[in-house]
Scaffold this active site. Structure first.
Site, PDB file in Angstrom:
ATOM      1  N   GLU A 126       0.873  -1.179   0.000  1.00  0.00           N
ATOM      2  CA  GLU A 126       0.000   0.000   0.000  1.00  0.00           C
ATOM      3  C   GLU A 126       0.911   1.230   0.000  1.00  0.00           C
ATOM      4  O   GLU A 126       2.114   1.099   0.257  1.00  0.00           O
ATOM      5  CB  GLU A 126      -0.863   0.004   1.274  1.00  0.00           C
ATOM      6  CG  GLU A 126      -1.789  -1.205   1.359  1.00  0.00           C
ATOM      7  CD  GLU A 126      -2.590  -1.246   2.661  1.00  0.00           C
ATOM      8  OE1 GLU A 126      -2.370  -0.372   3.546  1.00  0.00           O
ATOM      9  OE2 GLU A 126      -3.442  -2.138   2.774  1.00  0.00           O
ATOM     10  N   SER A 131       7.866  -2.797   3.084  1.00  0.00           N
ATOM     11  CA  SER A 131       8.594  -3.913   3.711  1.00  0.00           C
ATOM     12  C   SER A 131       7.833  -4.453   4.916  1.00  0.00           C
ATOM     13  O   SER A 131       7.850  -5.653   5.186  1.00  0.00           O
ATOM     14  CB  SER A 131       9.979  -3.428   4.168  1.00  0.00           C
ATOM     15  OG  SER A 131      10.704  -2.929   3.077  1.00  0.00           O
ATOM     16  N   GLN A 332      28.107  -0.417 -19.010  1.00  0.00           N
ATOM     17  CA  GLN A 332      29.445   0.179 -19.091  1.00  0.00           C
ATOM     18  C   GLN A 332      30.193  -0.324 -20.326  1.00  0.00           C
ATOM     19  O   GLN A 332      30.810   0.451 -21.067  1.00  0.00           O
ATOM     20  CB  GLN A 332      30.222  -0.167 -17.811  1.00  0.00           C
ATOM     21  CG  GLN A 332      31.506   0.590 -17.629  1.00  0.00           C
ATOM     22  CD  GLN A 332      31.253   2.087 -17.413  1.00  0.00           C
ATOM     23  OE1 GLN A 332      30.159   2.487 -17.022  1.00  0.00           O
ATOM     24  NE2 GLN A 332      32.250   2.884 -17.712  1.00  0.00           N
ATOM     25  N   GLU A 359      10.175  -8.668  -3.260  1.00  0.00           N
ATOM     26  CA  GLU A 359      10.303  -9.952  -2.530  1.00  0.00           C
ATOM     27  C   GLU A 359      11.362  -9.851  -1.437  1.00  0.00           C
ATOM     28  O   GLU A 359      12.194 -10.728  -1.271  1.00  0.00           O
ATOM     29  CB  GLU A 359      10.645 -11.127  -3.462  1.00  0.00           C
ATOM     30  CG  GLU A 359       9.906 -11.202  -4.768  1.00  0.00           C
ATOM     31  CD  GLU A 359       8.404 -11.113  -4.658  1.00  0.00           C
ATOM     32  OE1 GLU A 359       7.852 -11.316  -3.558  1.00  0.00           O
ATOM     33  OE2 GLU A 359       7.777 -10.801  -5.669  1.00  0.00           O
TER      34      GLU A 359
END
Ligand SMILES: Cc1cc2nc3c(=O)[nH]c(=O)nc-3n(C[C@H](O)[C@H](O)[C@H](O)COP(=O)(O)OP(=O)(O)OC[C@H]3O[C@@H](n4cnc5c(N)ncnc54)[C@H](O)[C@@H]3O)c2cc1C
Length: 383
Positions: A126, A131, A332, A359
């Site tokens: 939300e 986390s 790079q 995840e």
């Protein structure tokens, strides 16, 4: 590095790669630019049986082992991280239902998910809950035989097109998981555009305004929505994301080797410059190490070994951070071409950034892995 696979697993990997090379990779950049996955592509995955591969055979799935699922995620990740994300969220929903669903929920949903007739999405995050999934505020209120859902979910992968949302909200009993179908009155989605990575994955806001859902759609006991339902889903999601990162590593390495073998500067191919070789050596090592960690996690999952959780977290953390390094180095090596949309490494770089956030962010894995280290050391570490 297929020697450690069974003959069947090696054959499956070959078929996954051939499928992804033929049907997915050639369109990945176009889908990335369009910020859409066409429904035909999702249908193709479904028709191949790939979306139901890990679902038990009794529910019409492929009943594959964890290693084989990982190999599929790796090959999809090498071709297109957005489609690998579809596999991830869809199988997370199916896994949560298989693990925590009632008999009738399994009978209702698993065959449809296995056939890809319904696409699943996981709606936990939300605006204020990332986390810390247990801090979700989406309100779940019981009214007779129904639950009423009110709230706002954000960053929902394939939220713009999914048919079935596994939603975690807050009820009087605490975090609670339930299934909400797209056509439920009061449910509305809104595409989030211009993300840095997995841009074809149709990430969306999902709004619930008085959505009425039958009590039969609640997964597991109210109160166990995060600890049990999301916990099971996330563990599988980490596993397939880890493998998806192996795919990003492979793609970064292949693109870098090909480019360095054709681009000339200072009178020689850039692959002859030692500092370029160092970048490629590091990528090569990281790709092998990430693959081995993911394979080990897969084997432990197949053995239902108690160390599978820690192995999965280790594999995801390593593979995601290694994919970030490899994609940045691939850009790079490509110089200005790497900064343009003419080469896939720009897409790989954006996709790899997302992998260290979803995840379980890199930091959350760092915090958790130290805990496993203390546990494995046992009482000595209590001193
Ligand atoms: C492309 C994309 C797709 C997504 N798909 C989905 C989906 O399908 N379903 C869904 O529910 N969500 C989805 N998410 C959301 C995702 O799960 C969250 O982004 C993730 O959980 C991190 O939450 P956050 O972004 O709010 O960051 P926060 O939790 O606010 O973290 C911000 C920073 O603080 C750090 N941090 C937080 N807590 C700690 C701690 N305890 N210790 C150390 N560092 C910490 C984090 O590592 C990060 O660096 C998606 C996100 C993205 C970007």
């Amino acid at each position: 590095m297929t020697g450690a696979l069974t003959a069947q697993q090696a054959q499956s990997r070959k078929e996954f790669r051939a499928f992804a090379d033929r049907h997915i990779a050639p369109h990945a950049d176009a889908h990335h630019r369009a910020q859409r996955t066409p429904p035909e592509t999702i249908r193709l995955l479904a028709e191949e049986g790939l979306l139901g591969l890990p679902v038990a055979e009794e529910y019409g799935g492929g009943g594959c082992d964890a290693v084989t699922l990982g190999l599929l995620a790796g090959e999809l990740g090498r071709a297109c991280s957005s489609l690998r994300s579809l596999l991830t969220v869809h199988t997370m929903v199916a896994h949560a239902i298989a693990r925590w669903g009632s008999h009738s929920q399994k009978e209702t949903w698993l065959p449809r998910l296995a056939r890809g007739e319904r696409i699943g999405a996981l709606a936990v995050s939300e605006p204020g809950a990332g986390s810390d999934a247990a801090s979700v505020t989406t309100r779940l209120t019981r009214e007779g035989d129904d639950w009423v859902v009110d709230g706002h979910k954000k960053w929902i992968t394939y939220g713009e097109s999914a048919d079935l949302f596994l939603v975690v909200g807050r009820s009087a009993e605490g975090p609670t998981a339930l299934l909400v179908e797209r056509d439920t009155p009061g449910l509305r989605t809104e595409l989030i555009e211009d993300m840095i990575g997995i841009r074809a994955s149709m990430t969306a806001h999902v709004y619930f305004d008085g959505c009425r859902v039958p009590a039969a759609n609640v997964l597991a006991r109210p109160g166990l929505g995060v600890s049990h339902v999301v916990g099971a889903a996330l563990d599988l999601g980490r596993y397939t994301v880890g493998w998806g990162c192996v795919g990003i590593l492979d793609a970064s390495l292949e693109a870098s080797v090909d480019y360095a073998a054709t681009r000339e500067q200072f009178g020689s191919l850039i692959k002859e410059h030692q500092l370029v070789r160092r970048l490629i050596s590091n990528m090569y090592t990281d790709a092998h190490a990430a693959r081995l960690l993911c394979l080990e996690a897969g084997r432990l999952r197949d053995e239902r070994h108690p160390g599978a959780l820690a192995a999965t977290s280790t594999a995801k953390y390593f593979a995601a951070t290694a994919a970030g390094r490899a994609a940045a180095d691939a850009v790079q090596i490509h110089g200005a071409n790497g900064c343009s949309s003419d080469y896939p490494v720009q897409r790989l770089l954006g996709d790899s950034r997302v992998m260290e956030i979803i995840e379980g962010s890199a930091q959350l894995h760092q915090v958790g892995l130290a805990e496993y280290a203390f546990q494995e050391r046992g009482p000595r570490s209590d001193r």
